[in-house]
Each structure stands twice: as C-alpha cells, then as structure tokens.
Design a protein around this motif. Structure first.
Motif, PDB file in Angstrom:
ATOM      1  N   GLU A 183       0.825  -1.208   0.000  1.00  0.00           N
ATOM      2  CA  GLU A 183       0.000   0.000   0.000  1.00  0.00           C
ATOM      3  C   GLU A 183       0.863   1.263   0.000  1.00  0.00           C
ATOM      4  N   ARG A 184       0.535   2.183  -0.918  1.00  0.00           N
ATOM      5  CA  ARG A 184       1.288   3.443  -1.011  1.00  0.00           C
ATOM      6  C   ARG A 184       0.570   4.519  -0.206  1.00  0.00           C
ATOM      7  N   PRO A 185       1.288   5.250   0.625  1.00  0.00           N
ATOM      8  CA  PRO A 185       0.628   6.250   1.483  1.00  0.00           C
ATOM      9  C   PRO A 185      -0.041   7.382   0.713  1.00  0.00           C
ATOM     10  N   GLU A 186       0.538   7.770  -0.447  1.00  0.00           N
ATOM     11  CA  GLU A 186      -0.003   8.935  -1.157  1.00  0.00           C
ATOM     12  C   GLU A 186      -1.033   8.563  -2.234  1.00  0.00           C
ATOM     13  N   ASN A 187      -1.147   7.270  -2.607  1.00  0.00           N
ATOM     14  CA  ASN A 187      -2.087   6.778  -3.620  1.00  0.00           C
ATOM     15  C   ASN A 187      -2.061   7.624  -4.905  1.00  0.00           C
ATOM     16  N   PRO A 188      -0.945   7.579  -5.669  1.00  0.00           N
ATOM     17  CA  PRO A 188      -0.845   8.377  -6.901  1.00  0.00           C
ATOM     18  C   PRO A 188      -1.819   7.894  -7.974  1.00  0.00           C
ATOM     19  N   THR A 189      -2.140   8.779  -8.914  1.00  0.00           N
ATOM     20  CA  THR A 189      -3.032   8.436 -10.019  1.00  0.00           C
ATOM     21  C   THR A 189      -2.332   8.709 -11.346  1.00  0.00           C
ATOM     22  N   MET A 190      -2.851   8.097 -12.410  1.00  0.00           N
ATOM     23  CA  MET A 190      -2.280   8.311 -13.741  1.00  0.00           C
ATOM     24  C   MET A 190      -3.399   8.232 -14.768  1.00  0.00           C
ATOM     25  N   GLU A 191      -3.432   9.192 -15.660  1.00  0.00           N
ATOM     26  CA  GLU A 191      -4.445   9.183 -16.719  1.00  0.00           C
ATOM     27  C   GLU A 191      -3.840   8.588 -17.981  1.00  0.00           C
ATOM     28  N   ILE A 192      -4.531   7.597 -18.510  1.00  0.00           N
ATOM     29  CA  ILE A 192      -4.056   6.949 -19.736  1.00  0.00           C
ATOM     30  C   ILE A 192      -5.165   6.991 -20.789  1.00  0.00           C
ATOM     31  N   GLY A 226     -15.080   1.636 -30.133  1.00  0.00           N
ATOM     32  CA  GLY A 226     -13.867   1.678 -30.953  1.00  0.00           C
ATOM     33  C   GLY A 226     -13.199   3.036 -30.950  1.00  0.00           C
ATOM     34  N   LEU A 227     -13.751   3.980 -30.159  1.00  0.00           N
ATOM     35  CA  LEU A 227     -13.189   5.328 -30.082  1.00  0.00           C
ATOM     36  C   LEU A 227     -12.220   5.447 -28.906  1.00  0.00           C
ATOM     37  N   THR A 228     -11.552   6.597 -28.842  1.00  0.00           N
ATOM     38  CA  THR A 228     -10.613   6.851 -27.748  1.00  0.00           C
ATOM     39  C   THR A 228     -11.346   6.971 -26.422  1.00  0.00           C
ATOM     40  N   LYS A 229     -10.723   6.418 -25.380  1.00  0.00           N
ATOM     41  CA  LYS A 229     -11.318   6.503 -24.045  1.00  0.00           C
ATOM     42  C   LYS A 229     -10.246   6.885 -23.036  1.00  0.00           C
ATOM     43  N   ASP A 230     -10.509   7.923 -22.244  1.00  0.00           N
ATOM     44  CA  ASP A 230      -9.587   8.347 -21.188  1.00  0.00           C
ATOM     45  C   ASP A 230      -9.911   7.590 -19.906  1.00  0.00           C
TER      46      ASP A 230
END
Length: 343
Positions: free
Chosen positions: A216-225, A233-237
């Motif tokens: 478990e990470r204390p800061e809980n980082p996020t990442m958008e892909i 079939g389209l782009t999805k964030d």
C-alpha cells in the motif's frame, strides 16, 4: 590502421539488451525490439526506434520482440538485432570480439545453442555463457568468493532468476516465467475487464512504473491513460489509481515470493543462516515495482534490499567476468544437464 575489438559482455534480456565493452563500461542500452519489412525481410530499425513503432506500423512492416521468457523465440530476428547492435559499437573493428552472454538459469541445451549461434552469426569470434543470477550477483557487488551464502533475486522482463551463491558458484537456483512482462499483461487484462478499454504493452509498462505497487502506497498516486473503447472503438480516457492495482499486482509478486521460499527450502541450513544474516538482494527492472522489497521481506522474514542500478546488474556482472575469459568454458555450459545430475 587496424582497430582491435574489445571483448563484450551482453545482457540479452527479454525487454532490453545491454552491452558492456571492456575498458569502457556499458556502451549500449536498447529495447529488444526489431522492425522488419515483411516483403523483403530487411531490418528497418532496432532498439528504441523500433519500440516506438510497436502497434503503429503499416501493413508491410512488423515490429516484434524476438525474445520471449528470457530465451530466443525468433532466431533469425535475434541474430539481425545483435548484428546491428554490434555494428554500432564496433564500427571500425577488424578483429571480431569475444562475447559473454547471460542466460536464465532455467535455460535448456537447445536454447543455449540458439544463443551461441545467434551471437556467432551476429559477429562474435567466440561465445561464452554465464548464468544470469551469477552475473547479477557480480554486478550487485556481492562477495561470493568465500563460503558465506548470499541470495540474489533477479526480476527481469521475461524471467525471474533466484539463486543461492557461495564460493564463486551457484548452490541452488530456480528460474520462473513470472516477471516484469507478467505485471504488464495483468494490467492490460484489468483495464480491459474493469474499464472496457484496450491498451498496449508500452502504456501498461508506464502504468506499472508510475502507479504500480505490491504494498500500500501512502499517497495513492493516479495516472491518466488513453485506450480504445471496446464498445465504440473510439478513444477513451481512463484514470488509474495505485490502490486499485494493488490486489492484482500482488498475485505475481506472491508467485515470486513463493519461489524464493522454495529455493530457501532447498538450500542447506548453514546457507540459510548466512542469508538471514546477509539479507536478500533484488536486481532487474521488476525489482523497482513499488514495495517489492518490502513485500518479499514480509513474506520471507529476511531483510531484502534493492541493488544499486538494478537494471544494469547483469550487464556489469558480464563485464566483470570478462577478466576470467581465459578460464571459462567456451560454448554451451549444459545448465539443464547439470541440474538433472543434481537431482
């Protein structure tokens, strides 16, 4: 003027190839990827340039990884890739170099001969093999010359090699195909199942490095892909959090930990006592997944530390072993046969 080539140490990894040149250090660090024209068979790009083409090539071009699970899966492409890498380093050399190549400790005799033949065809004069965990231990600066026992866990792209070392040799070893690529595949399957989108291996690797964790990470980082929506079939964030990846990435980490415990069970009580005092050293790119050292410490109850520059340990170890070339056995070292004789 004739240029004499210097001997080379090659870390022939599933994800990356690192080449150590005698007297110079690591002179090449490139992804193990080849881009080829399917119509002519001509190699268009190798390394980082080819990696950027993965999933982006036109119909007549294919970008591929010629190594799978630590061994050669496409002999011809491996040979062409190595030839290009050797050409980059030894552009003006007339005399071919002697080459040491690292192989997983679970390699078979057939796979050993494929590595040797590929290196010879690519431009080596003579080829010597060294087991990856032994090279990793040398590169991590472990003192394995004495009778004291040391343990190394090398988590690469295709294989995880675990070994107990003493007196300049391997006492007990194991090689499993749960490694860095396994974590990538699990992330791809999770995004597909949970978010209904498809992502590529490069994106999965970025996720693993930035927000992947096995503790478990204390800061809980996020990442958008960004992926491709399965329905439209389209782009999805997609926004991924470290906390949601924790449970799925712990599964392969547990497999690695169980194999470490299995190797410890096979070692003699004296060597296990030495390891509990000296600790376990982790190397390879997979060891840098957040919390891997803590996870293995918790599971084995033995202190685990990550080596300095874990990505390069095997390459540095190959480089160190160049000093002993005159005492090494040329060609296949029959790891599989030795393992059978022990049993």
């Amino acid at each position: 003027m004739i240029f004499f080539s210097r001997d080379l140490g090659v870390d022939l990894g599933t994800a990356n190839v690192l080449i150590y040149q005698e007297g110079k250090g690591i002179v090449l660090r490139e992804p193990s990827v080849v881009a080829v024209d399917k119509l002519t068979g001509k190699v268009l790009q190798v390394g980082a340039a080819a990696r950027n083409m993965l999933g982006r090539t036109p119909g007549n071009v294919v970008a591929m990884r010629p190594l799978r699970n630590g061994v050669i899966s496409d002999y011809e492409m491996t040979e062409k890739m190595l030839a290009e890498f050797f050409r980059k380093i030894m552009r003006y050399a007339v005399i071919k170099p002697r080459v040491i190549v690292s192989v997983p400790s679970g390699v078979t005799g057939v796979e050993e001969r494929a590595v040797i033949q590929s290196a010879l065809e690519a431009g080596a004069r003579r080829v010597y093999l060294i087991e990856e965990p032994l090279a990793a231990a040398l590169g991590a600066h472990l003192d394995i010359t004495g009778p004291d026992g040391h343990m190394i866990v090398d988590i690469g792209g295709g294989t995880t090699d675990i070994a107990v070392l003493t007196l300049n040799g391997i006492a007990v070893s194991s090689s499993i195909k749960t490694a860095g690529d396994t974590f990538d595949d699990i992330i791809i399957r999770y995004v597909r199942r949970k978010h209904g989108a498809v992502i590529g291996t490069n994106t999965a690797e970025e996720v693993k490095m930035n927000v992947g964790c096995v503790m478990e990470r204390p800061e809980n980082p996020t990442m958008e892909i960004r992926g491709r929506d399965l329905k439209t079939g389209l782009t999805k964030d997609i926004l991924l959090q470290a906390s949601e990846l924790l449970d799925i990435l712990r599964r392969p980490a547990k497999v690695i930990a169980d194999e470490v415990l299995a190797v410890l069970e096979q070692a003699t009580p004296e060597l296990v006592a030495d390891i509990s005092r000296n600790g376990i050293v982790l190397s390879g790119g997979g060891s840098q997944i957040w919390g891997m050292d803590q996870f293995l410490t918790e599971r084995t109850e033995i202190p685990c530390t990550i080596a300095d520059d874990p990505d390069s340990c095997v390459a540095y170890g190959c480089g160190k072993s160049l000093e002993w070339l005159s005492h090494m056995q040329e060609g296949a070292i029959n790891i599989a046969r030795r393992r059978l004789m022990k049993e």
